[in-house]
Design a protein around this motif. Structure first.
Motif, PDB file in Angstrom:
ATOM      1  N   SER A  64       0.823  -1.227   0.000  1.00  0.00           N
ATOM      2  CA  SER A  64       0.000   0.000   0.000  1.00  0.00           C
ATOM      3  C   SER A  64       0.847   1.264   0.000  1.00  0.00           C
ATOM      4  CB  SER A  64      -0.937  -0.002   1.216  1.00  0.00           C
ATOM      5  OG  SER A  64      -0.188   0.040   2.425  1.00  0.00           O
ATOM      6  N   HIS A  65       2.158   1.112   0.110  1.00  0.00           N
ATOM      7  CA  HIS A  65       3.069   2.275   0.095  1.00  0.00           C
ATOM      8  C   HIS A  65       3.462   2.539  -1.361  1.00  0.00           C
ATOM      9  CE1 HIS A  65       5.656   5.256   1.778  1.00  0.00           C
ATOM     10  NE2 HIS A  65       6.794   4.619   1.533  1.00  0.00           N
ATOM     11  N   ILE A  66       2.612   3.287  -2.053  1.00  0.00           N
ATOM     12  CA  ILE A  66       2.750   3.455  -3.507  1.00  0.00           C
ATOM     13  C   ILE A  66       2.755   4.927  -3.886  1.00  0.00           C
ATOM     14  CG2 ILE A  66       1.696   1.225  -4.027  1.00  0.00           C
ATOM     15  CD1 ILE A  66      -0.954   2.672  -4.486  1.00  0.00           C
ATOM     16  N   ASN A  67       3.175   5.202  -5.115  1.00  0.00           N
ATOM     17  CA  ASN A  67       3.160   6.567  -5.640  1.00  0.00           C
ATOM     18  C   ASN A  67       1.852   6.824  -6.386  1.00  0.00           C
ATOM     19  OD1 ASN A  67       3.410   5.304  -8.131  1.00  0.00           O
ATOM     20  ND2 ASN A  67       5.628   5.668  -8.252  1.00  0.00           N
ATOM     21  N   ARG A  68       1.758   7.955  -7.076  1.00  0.00           N
ATOM     22  CA  ARG A  68       0.517   8.320  -7.750  1.00  0.00           C
ATOM     23  C   ARG A  68       0.176   7.364  -8.890  1.00  0.00           C
ATOM     24  NH1 ARG A  68       1.378  14.906  -8.250  1.00  0.00           N
ATOM     25  NH2 ARG A  68       1.395  15.347  -5.993  1.00  0.00           N
ATOM     26  N   GLY A 128       0.705   4.226  -8.780  1.00  0.00           N
ATOM     27  CA  GLY A 128       0.414   2.917  -8.224  1.00  0.00           C
ATOM     28  C   GLY A 128       1.623   2.023  -8.094  1.00  0.00           C
ATOM     29  N   ASP A 129       2.844   2.560  -8.367  1.00  0.00           N
ATOM     30  CA  ASP A 129       4.067   1.775  -8.230  1.00  0.00           C
ATOM     31  C   ASP A 129       4.533   1.771  -6.785  1.00  0.00           C
ATOM     32  OD1 ASP A 129       4.095   1.371 -10.994  1.00  0.00           O
ATOM     33  OD2 ASP A 129       5.191   3.253 -11.333  1.00  0.00           O
ATOM     34  N   LEU A 130       5.174   0.660  -6.404  1.00  0.00           N
ATOM     35  CA  LEU A 130       5.693   0.561  -5.046  1.00  0.00           C
ATOM     36  C   LEU A 130       6.829   1.565  -4.846  1.00  0.00           C
ATOM     37  CD1 LEU A 130       5.847  -3.316  -4.500  1.00  0.00           C
ATOM     38  CD2 LEU A 130       4.145  -1.713  -3.622  1.00  0.00           C
ATOM     39  N   LEU A 131       6.752   2.282  -3.728  1.00  0.00           N
ATOM     40  CA  LEU A 131       7.825   3.231  -3.405  1.00  0.00           C
ATOM     41  C   LEU A 131       9.062   2.509  -2.877  1.00  0.00           C
ATOM     42  CD1 LEU A 131       5.804   6.143  -1.770  1.00  0.00           C
ATOM     43  CD2 LEU A 131       7.169   6.270  -3.860  1.00  0.00           C
ATOM     44  N   GLN A 132       8.885   1.396  -2.190  1.00  0.00           N
ATOM     45  CA  GLN A 132      10.001   0.585  -1.699  1.00  0.00           C
ATOM     46  C   GLN A 132       9.787  -0.867  -2.129  1.00  0.00           C
ATOM     47  OE1 GLN A 132       9.775   2.885   2.416  1.00  0.00           O
ATOM     48  NE2 GLN A 132      11.519   1.489   2.462  1.00  0.00           N
ATOM     49  N   ASP A 173       8.234  12.676  -5.933  1.00  0.00           N
ATOM     50  CA  ASP A 173       8.581  12.389  -7.326  1.00  0.00           C
ATOM     51  C   ASP A 173       8.300  10.940  -7.703  1.00  0.00           C
ATOM     52  OD1 ASP A 173      10.544  11.046  -5.969  1.00  0.00           O
ATOM     53  OD2 ASP A 173      12.225  11.918  -7.073  1.00  0.00           O
ATOM     54  N   GLY A 174       7.698  10.193  -6.796  1.00  0.00           N
ATOM     55  CA  GLY A 174       7.282   8.841  -7.111  1.00  0.00           C
ATOM     56  C   GLY A 174       8.294   7.770  -6.806  1.00  0.00           C
ATOM     57  N   GLU A 175       9.423   8.123  -6.171  1.00  0.00           N
ATOM     58  CA  GLU A 175      10.409   7.114  -5.794  1.00  0.00           C
ATOM     59  C   GLU A 175      11.180   7.582  -4.565  1.00  0.00           C
ATOM     60  OE1 GLU A 175      13.669   6.619  -8.587  1.00  0.00           O
ATOM     61  OE2 GLU A 175      13.044   8.428  -9.639  1.00  0.00           O
ATOM     62  N   ASP A 208      15.174  12.546  -1.453  1.00  0.00           N
ATOM     63  CA  ASP A 208      14.175  12.625  -0.381  1.00  0.00           C
ATOM     64  C   ASP A 208      14.793  12.905   0.978  1.00  0.00           C
ATOM     65  OD1 ASP A 208      11.688  12.037  -1.822  1.00  0.00           O
ATOM     66  OD2 ASP A 208      12.631  10.099  -2.230  1.00  0.00           O
ATOM     67  N   TRP A 209      16.104  13.026   1.012  1.00  0.00           N
ATOM     68  CA  TRP A 209      16.729  13.390   2.286  1.00  0.00           C
ATOM     69  C   TRP A 209      16.229  14.769   2.700  1.00  0.00           C
ATOM     70  CZ3 TRP A 209      22.300  11.865   3.852  1.00  0.00           C
ATOM     71  CH2 TRP A 209      22.433  10.472   3.795  1.00  0.00           C
ATOM     72  N   THR A 210      15.939  14.913   3.980  1.00  0.00           N
ATOM     73  CA  THR A 210      15.326  16.144   4.463  1.00  0.00           C
ATOM     74  C   THR A 210      15.827  16.473   5.857  1.00  0.00           C
ATOM     75  OG1 THR A 210      13.184  17.252   4.777  1.00  0.00           O
ATOM     76  CG2 THR A 210      13.345  14.945   5.484  1.00  0.00           C
ATOM     77  N   ASN A 211      15.302  17.551   6.430  1.00  0.00           N
ATOM     78  CA  ASN A 211      15.642  17.957   7.794  1.00  0.00           C
ATOM     79  C   ASN A 211      14.987  16.993   8.780  1.00  0.00           C
ATOM     80  OD1 ASN A 211      15.786  19.159  10.342  1.00  0.00           O
ATOM     81  ND2 ASN A 211      15.525  21.226   9.554  1.00  0.00           N
TER      82      ASN A 211
END
Length: 1022
Positions: A815-819, A821-825, A841-843, A848-851
């Motif tokens: 269920s952890h998918i992008n817009r 419908g692809d798996l993010l992990q 961005d769908g991946e 995706d590194w952030t504060n």
């Protein structure tokens, strides 16, 4: 003739005997309490006495003599003897002398008329701590000052920040000891018992007069001097037992076997050969933390003598501090001896000479620390409990693990291989002449020196502990380092009253010169007996062919300055201060060698107005200040390109090459590099309430540091040269500070409380360069920069993936998918960390590194509670902070058979799908984003509240002391770091900044924890 002379001499003697009668009496205060140590002088002579413990005195005086009675804190009285043989005197408190005085740089003034932000430390509370480092003792006692223990290792220096971190390089505050400017590390050379006062200058109005060195705040220390009265002998001694206040709990042998079996099963790989299976009862269960940490001791002794008269004073002391570490005390210790001599003499009515001198000798040894690998503490975190400590058949008698290797070894092997001792000595002091030809004009010339020498001896035997950890040859090195700094200041002070107008003006100059040099030698292949015999660890015992020598000296660093300041007040109601300093530094080129740093402040004592009639408010003052400071912290000649001589060049073809040493430019030049400059605004309020029982101070500050001095990595590298120093970026700090004091006397019970606190909002407002950011700390285990300086973020905030819990089952993975419908992990399994697609961005990738946190606390505070009843006294100091995070990097899951802390018992598994820690697995399931990737999973809140000190004391009654001719005696029991409330799972939430490397602030690489100290002491005065 001789007979006549004898008769005349006899008659004259008899006349004098009659004229010089005996006068006696008692001196007391207005309440009738006797005052010991009061000076009674015959005016116009040097004859005098002092009162005893009961305030009694006896003096020979004639009828025409005038006796002057003087005592600090009381108004003096002059009384003509006349026909009186008994003169009892009651002295009145001098209210003006009891008014708090603050240092303002090259002078002092009453706090009530000061228009700058200046805070005073409670020296009495500092003396109650068993901590030998004066800097660390400031923690929780001064608002706006953050003190963090970098390490619990003996002799370590803390991190001291005033109003936050204002630079991405050097954030050390300036320390001024008896007028001599020096580095903050020199606070470690002071004995707390030698200190009379410490004040912290925080805003530009108080620090601008120190110009180039005041940008990070100024700590002004005044050491003790003799007081008028009888000679006094004081002894202060204490002895404490130390232990780690907290040790991480590691898995025991059975738990370790279970988790490693589970780890290999999840990775679908085979266990190491011979590794126990689940259900096996291990024959060995070593608790490495329990074995590594032990009890240590710390003792402090100070013996001082002081004496003062109206024409001068002297103070001398001898102090000793000895501290053994709680890890390997035979290799981790600190000893310090300090001798101090302060004196001042009035040579004539208008010439005074004085000097302050201290000589310090230290002996220290330390073990490696604060590193993910290469330290005993790091070894103890990772090492498996199946390995015993000792093995008679192993090298040096220490067992080595067959499962945990790479750079890790038995912690006690690491300690055995650590043989580093540093011996140092320091001469620190100044001498001055002061001329006061007229009452309102004073000239002072002051020459100070600071000479430091240290010798470092290092030895390592030859060893092969594991296939990956070896040293073929024994080695020894002897290094010597020394530096010398002199400072010469000349300034004139004019103080004049014109009716209700009060003016003090200071004009002066400063010259400073600093030089340093080092040399040393090393060698290899010492006699085998050197392993056990320290007398064989010298370079001259190595073969000639293995010996190397080296040496060097720095170019002199010179600062030349002129400064001016005017203090003005009208009727102690309207206040103003103007100052400027013109600094010149040899660290810059001719274009930007000089800079001017001005400041202005104003104040209004509203409570002095006739219309002021606010109930319960006894005093109210508003003040505002604005000004600038600078920094020249780039080292000598960094504005130009220096030539170095350690480069190698190869000549010849591939089959016959010869290597030659040559010279090459070390870096690019930048003749336009300029001063780093800080501009600061401060608005303050000071009040006293309820018949002066409560005082309240509130400040708002905003500090902007521009032109940060760094090596600009964005500069293109030309011909292999390193980048040049340049001015890159801007930082802003802002916040509020407050302090509340309360004291109430109810009969024989006295109650007091002081609460201080500070907020900090730190943000980077500009970063110059191609990337728009500067990387900070590189986590070597992950080969990734996990801190960064970037616009709109706190300085060197933490970076990584944002973890959003754990995949509990396969349905959550799918269920952890992008817009689309692809798996993010797509490589994730149940039990793995779930990461947020921050940029949508769908991946999931490095974009995706952030504060994920910051090292700087939003709020720090200190609460000091005191009470006294009859002969008993009580003191408790509580400190704390909130709003910061800690990056936990000491864990080594990349070492396949590493041990874990007990928190990992609550890991995800098929039988524990709600575990708070992810599953364990060999290898990286996903090469980009896996459970070992830098992420918020490794970041924890660093909030804590700590009872820093609790002490109960008892003062022996005077009725008992008089029989032993003792003036004062107090005994006490004390505990340091009694209780710490924190949610942080590591060694200690109080993570400092090692060597002020702010890029690594808040990153826990396996800190040597602070100690909990139990003990007591005695204070005696004769």
């Amino acid at each position: 003739m001789k007979q006549t002379l004898l008769i005349l001499l006899f008659l004259l003697t008899g006349y004098l005997a009659i004229a010089q009668g005996t006068v006696s009496g008692t001196v007391s205060d207005l309440s009738g309490e006797p005052l010991p140590g009061v000076n009674i002088m015959k005016v116009g002579t040097s004859d005098g006495v002092v009162t005893d413990l009961d305030g009694n005195y006896t003096i020979q005086a004639s009828a025409d003599d005038v006796l002057r009675f003087s005592f600090i804190g009381f108004s003096s009285q002059n009384i003509t003897v006349g026909e009186k043989s008994v003169i009892n005197v009651r002295l009145e408190e001098d209210i003006s002398s009891l008014t708090e005085v603050v240092v303002v740089g090259y002078g002092s003034q009453k706090k009530s008329v000061a228009s700058a932000a200046i805070s005073s430390a409670d020296v009495e509370s500092m003396e109650k701590l068993s901590i030998p480092n004066v800097g660390r003792s400031l923690q929780g006692l001064v608002n706006g000052v953050t003190v963090s223990g970098v390490s619990g290792q003996p002799g370590s220096n803390p991190t001291i920040l005033i109003r936050g971190v204002g630079s991405n390089s050097n954030n050390r505050p300036l320390v001024v000891i008896d007028g001599l400017q020096t580095q903050v590390e020199n606070l470690n050379a002071l004995s707390p018992n030698d200190i009379e006062s410490i004040q912290v200058l925080k805003d530009a109005a108080s620090t601008a007069i120190y110009g180039t060195r005041g940008a990070n705040g100024v700590i002004v220390v005044k050491t003790k001097s003799g007081k008028p009265g009888q000679m006094q002998l004081d002894y202060n001694g204490s002895y404490f037992i130390q232990s780690a206040w907290k040790k991480p709990q590691m898995l025991n042998a059975e738990q370790y076997v279970d988790i490693i079996n589970e780890k290999y099963a999840n990775g679908n790989t085979n266990l190491p050969l011979g590794f126990p299976e689940i259900g096996t009862t291990p024959a060995v269960d070593t608790d490495w933390m329990d074995r590594l940490f032990t009890d240590g001791t710390i003792q402090n002794h100070n013996l001082s003598v002081s004496k003062g008269t109206e024409n001068g004073h002297i103070f001398a002391s001898l102090s000793y501090t000895g501290q053994d570490g709680i890890v390997a005390p035979e290799k981790s210790y600190f000893d310090r001896i300090t001798v101090r001599l302060n004196s001042e003499t009035r040579i004539t009515d208008f010439i005074t000479f004085g000097q302050n001198l201290s000589v310090t000798a230290t002996r220290a040894s330390s073990i490696p620390e604060n590193n993910e690998f290469g330290t005993p503490i790091a070894d103890a975190i990772v090492y498996d409990p199946l390995t015993p400590v000792f093995d008679n058949n192993a090298q040096f008698g220490f067992a080595q693990s067959p499962y945990v290797q790479k750079e890790y070894v038995n912690p006690f092997s690491r300690i055995f291989l650590s043989n580093r001792e540093t011996n140092s000595d320091q001469i620190f002091g100044n001498a001055f002449l002061e001329f006061q030809p007229i009452s309102w004009l004073k000239f002072r010339t002051d020459l100070g020196v600071n000479r430091y020498n240290e010798i470092i001896d290092n030895y390592s035997p030859a060893y092969q502990l594991t296939p990956a950890f070896m040293n073929d040859n024994s080695s020894v090195s002897n290094q010597s380092y020394s530096n010398f700094r002199w400072q010469w200041e000349n300034y004139v002070t004019a103080t004049k009253d014109f009716g209700l107008h009060n003016i003090e003006a200071v004009l002066g100059s400063t010259a400073i010169r600093f030089t340093e040099k080092s040399f040393g030698a090393s060698g290899q292949n010492l006699p085998v007996e050197a392993v056990e015999n320290k007398n064989l660890r010298y370079v001259n015992l190595t073969p000639d062919s293995s010996r190397r020598s080296y040496g060097g000296a720095s170019a002199p660093r010179i600062n030349s300055s002129i400064f001016f300041r005017t203090l003005y007040n009208y009727d102690e109601k309207y206040l103003a201060t103007v100052s400027f300093r013109r600094d010149g530094s040899s660290n810059f080129g001719s274009e930007y060698r000089f800079a001017i740093f001005p400041s202005f402040s104003a104040g209004w004592v509203a409570s002095e107005e006739s219309f002021f009639n606010v109930p319960l408010v006894d005093f109210a003052k508003l003040r505002v200040s604005y000004g600038s400071n600078g920094s020249d912290n780039i080292g000598a000649f960094n504005y130009t390109s220096l030539v170095i001589f350690n480069s190698t060049y190869q000549f010849g073809d591939a089959t016959n090459q010869t290597i030659y040493y040559g010279a090459t430019p070390a870096s690019l030049s930048n003749p336009f590099v300029r001063w780093e400059e800080s501009k600061q605004l401060d608005i303050g309020l000071e009040t006293k309430l309820f018949d002066n029982q409560v005082s309240f101070e509130l400040d708002y500050y905003k500090k902007v540091t521009d032109g940060l001095l760094i090596v600009n990595g964005a500069t293109p590298i030309i011909g292999g040269n390193n980048p040049a120093f340049t001015n890159v970026g801007q930082i802003e700090n802002s916040g509020f500070e407050f302090k509340i004091d309360y004291y109430k006397q109810v009969g024989e019970l006295g109650l007091g409380a002081t609460l201080n606190g500070s907020t900090l909002n730190n943000i980077v407002t500009r970063v110059d360069g191609n990337n728009g950011f500067l990387n900070g700390y590189n986590w070597p285990v992950r080969n990734a920069f996990i801190s960064r300086m970037e616009v709109g973020e706190p300085l060197f905030y933490f970076r990584g993936y944002q973890a959003d819990g754990i995949f509990r089952d396969e349905s959550e993975v799918f269920s952890h998918i992008n817009r689309e419908g692809d798996l993010l992990q797509p490589n994730a399994k149940p039990g793995d960390l779930r990461y947020v697609d921050v940029n949508d961005d769908g991946e999931i990738n490095l974009d995706d590194w952030t504060n994920i946190g910051k090292p700087w606390a939003d709020f720090t505070f200190g609460l000091n509670l005191t009470a006294n009843y009859k002969a008993f006294d009580f003191n408790m100091l509580i400190v704390g902070q909130t709003g910061n995070q800690i990056y936990r990097t000491f864990e080594r899951q990349d070492v396949v058979n590493n041990n874990y802390t007990i928190e990992w018992l609550d890991r995800w598994s098929e039988t524990n799908p709600d575990g708070s820690y992810p599953r364990v697995v060999t290898g990286a399931v996903d090469p980009v984003a896996n459970n070992n990737s830098p992420s918020s999973f490794f970041v924890e809140d660093g909030d804590f509240v700590r009872i820093k000190n609790l002490q109960i004391g008892y003062s022996v009654p005077q009725s008992i002391l008089e029989k032993a001719k003792i003036k004062k005696a107090r005994i006490y029991l004390s505990v340091d770091n009694l209780l710490t409330l924190t949610g942080y799972s590591g060694f200690d939430p109080e993570i400092g900044v090692s060597n002020y490397n702010v890029a690594a602030a808040g990153i826990d690489r396996g800190y040597y924890p602070q100690t909990r100290n139990y003990g007591g002491g005695i204070q005696v005065s004769f």
